[in-house]
Design a protein around this motif. Structure first.
Motif, short mmCIF file in Angstrom:
data_model
loop_
_atom_site.label_atom_id
_atom_site.label_comp_id
_atom_site.label_asym_id
_atom_site.label_seq_id
_atom_site.Cartn_x
_atom_site.Cartn_y
_atom_site.Cartn_z
N CYS A 19 -5.91 6.31 -4.93
CA CYS A 19 -6.01 5.28 -5.98
C CYS A 19 -7.11 5.66 -6.96
O CYS A 19 -6.95 5.54 -8.18
CB CYS A 19 -6.30 3.91 -5.37
N TYR B 207 -5.47 6.48 1.11
CA TYR B 207 -5.01 5.49 0.12
C TYR B 207 -6.10 5.21 -0.91
O TYR B 207 -5.85 5.22 -2.12
CB TYR B 207 -4.61 4.21 0.85
N GLU B 208 -7.31 4.95 -0.45
CA GLU B 208 -8.42 4.64 -1.36
C GLU B 208 -8.69 5.81 -2.29
O GLU B 208 -8.88 5.64 -3.49
CB GLU B 208 -9.69 4.31 -0.57
N PRO C 85 -6.44 -0.76 -6.46
CA PRO C 85 -5.57 -1.12 -5.34
C PRO C 85 -4.83 -2.44 -5.60
O PRO C 85 -5.44 -3.43 -6.00
CB PRO C 85 -6.54 -1.26 -4.16
N TRP D 18 -13.95 -3.16 -4.07
CA TRP D 18 -13.42 -1.80 -4.05
C TRP D 18 -14.53 -0.79 -3.83
O TRP D 18 -14.36 0.19 -3.12
CB TRP D 18 -12.65 -1.51 -5.33
N ASP E 163 -3.48 -4.54 -3.60
CA ASP E 163 -3.82 -5.69 -2.77
C ASP E 163 -5.01 -6.44 -3.34
O ASP E 163 -5.05 -7.67 -3.30
CB ASP E 163 -4.06 -5.27 -1.32
N GLN F 77 2.29 1.87 -3.52
CA GLN F 77 1.27 2.34 -4.46
C GLN F 77 0.78 3.73 -4.10
O GLN F 77 0.56 4.56 -4.98
CB GLN F 77 0.10 1.37 -4.53
N ARG F 78 0.62 3.99 -2.83
CA ARG F 78 0.12 5.31 -2.42
C ARG F 78 1.08 6.41 -2.84
O ARG F 78 0.67 7.45 -3.34
CB ARG F 78 -0.09 5.33 -0.90
N ARG G 133 0.83 -1.21 0.00
CA ARG G 133 0.00 0.00 0.00
C ARG G 133 0.86 1.26 0.00
O ARG G 133 0.55 2.23 -0.68
CB ARG G 133 -0.91 0.02 1.22
N ARG G 134 1.93 1.25 0.78
CA ARG G 134 2.79 2.43 0.88
C ARG G 134 3.40 2.76 -0.48
O ARG G 134 3.42 3.91 -0.91
CB ARG G 134 3.89 2.20 1.90
#
Length: 196
Positions: free
Chosen positions: A28, A24-25, A35, A80, A37, A8-9, A5-6
């Motif tokens: 994205c 994060y959401e 995401p 999602w 994951d 991609q964020r 997550r880190r």
């Protein structure tokens, strides 16, 4: 999962030019990337199914693999949507913009549906996705068509750019004010300056 997550964020924040405080959401969603994951879960499920078939001595047909991926992708979008419905869309609630709204109204819902500072952008948005501007309806529209996705992304970009500019102007105005008092000087500094 945290490392995934880190990474991609960070990339999504740079791609969408978002503040670090955006969730994060939301980042994205703004950058247009699913995401990782959830995507990794789809790939893991396809791999698991292939491995099970191979254990039985069967080889999956390409059509089956495509169908599994499509099922996984559909499940990915469903999960999602659920996560987005719970997340604060865009993270606008943390962006100060006293020139546009008061602190009690710094929410995505207010910015999206109510704030009069965004009437022009909102008119363009409602022309593309419809009049229902509740967060679940907006998310559903975004995931439903590329045109809606582009309209919401355009609205978000314009709003964030205006909020950033308002913040910069306030910072510039604060820079022009004279300092309240001179910085304190210590004995060491005076002794060193006298020795020079």
């Amino acid at each position: 999962m945290v490392l995934l997550r880190r990474a991609q964020r960070t990339m999504a924040q740079r791609a969408s030019r978002a503040y670090r405080t955006v969730s994060y959401e939301a980042v994205c969603l703004m950058s247009g990337s699913l995401p990782w994951d959830l995507e990794a879960g789809v790939l893991a499920e396809v791999y698991r199914r292939r491995a099970l078939m191979r254990q039985r001595g069967e080889e999956p047909l390409p059509e089956e693999i495509v169908r599994w991926r499509k099922e996984g992708r559909d499940d990915l979008f469903r999960r999602w949507k659920e996560r987005l419905a719970d997340a604060t869309l865009w993270g606008l609630s943390r962006v100060p913009s006293a020139t546009i709204a008061r602190p009690a109204t710094w929410t995505a819902e207010h910015t999206l549906a109510v704030c009069t500072g965004w009437d022009a952008q909102r008119a363009t948005l409602t022309g593309a996705i419809g009049r229902d501007l509740s967060l679940p309806a907006v998310i559903h529209a975004m995931v439903g068509s590329e045109q809606s996705w582009a309209a919401v992304a355009s609205f978000a970009r314009e709003v964030m750019a205006a909020k950033r500019e308002a913040l910069r102007e306030r910072e510039r105005a604060n820079e022009t004010l004279p300092p309240r008092r001179a910085p304190a000087k210590g004995r060491r500094l005076e002794t060193y300056a006298a020795a020079l």
